[in-house]
Design a protein around this motif. Sequence first.
Motif: not given
Length: 327
Positions: A229-234, A246-252, A256-268
Amino acid sequence: MKICELVSSTTGKSSRAAHQYSVETVTWFPHDTGMFMTSGMDHRLKIWDTNAWVVAEEFEFDSPIYNHAVSAGSSHSLVAVGRKEHNVKLCDMETGSTTQILRGHSGPVLSLAWSPHNDFHLVSGSLDSKMLMWDIRRAKSLLCAFDMHNGRQQLTFEGKLAHQGFVNSVQFTSDGQKVVSLGTDRHLRVWDAFTGENTLVNFGSVPCRSRRSIQLALVDGDSRQQLVFVPASKDVKCYDITTGRELKTLIGHFGVCGACVRRPQRQELLSGAKDNRVLWWSPPSPKPLQCAFDVRTAPNFGGLLEEAAAEVSAALQDAWSSDEGGT
């Protein structure tokens, strides 16, 4: 949508414990959830005790800190620190001292990652367009420079570049076999962690113009698929790192987005942006946005948080309904 209650500390910016300028990196200590680390533009790395909510240890440097990384292994208690200075410093949390300086970059160090396969291997990325692999056990710690051309141009060490721009992010896959990097040349690259070879996976153009560190999130799918998962502009874009598709674009986000982190136990997934919000995404839901945290309203969560979440939900309604075709 689920509204989450946040807990706010009353520690203000005037407190001696608080950072005086922007915080660039926050990491949990891998072996003890009672500790986490912060670093930032005030030249300080702080280790916090979450039980007493005090700074248990502090390291002060002579330049701003862009990134720090702590190894998930148990062989040492070192924290790697990337700064405006052109080197990486290793700090020992047990002794409270700086143990080693890794020299090889000719620009500020933006990104760092410890190998999950070998506790002593570290990768760094810099404004000088280089990615370097280190073995901190060796007197000459530098193992190799990653070369996007895979040696075809017979370049010297100075000429071996990983990107044609800043290297904003480096991260190992969970098995330690690959390294994923992102640069301001708008390229996402996947490297063999053992040979340093560019695997030449084509992701197309990935928006990235930041002069600071960017946090990617790597997720293991089934046995044949690994996702990034890659922060790409907004937006946040999801790619298959084996095929580059490319599988998905998350819009919200509205900034500008600068960070993503996952919760491995629940794949969130959680993402943060300059709109002062943290969004929480969950894959089973047709509307992955679960809740919105607005740091500007942190002292007064209640109804304001509900309004923020409703605002984002309304903005996303059309976007998610048009995305159900699998874009």
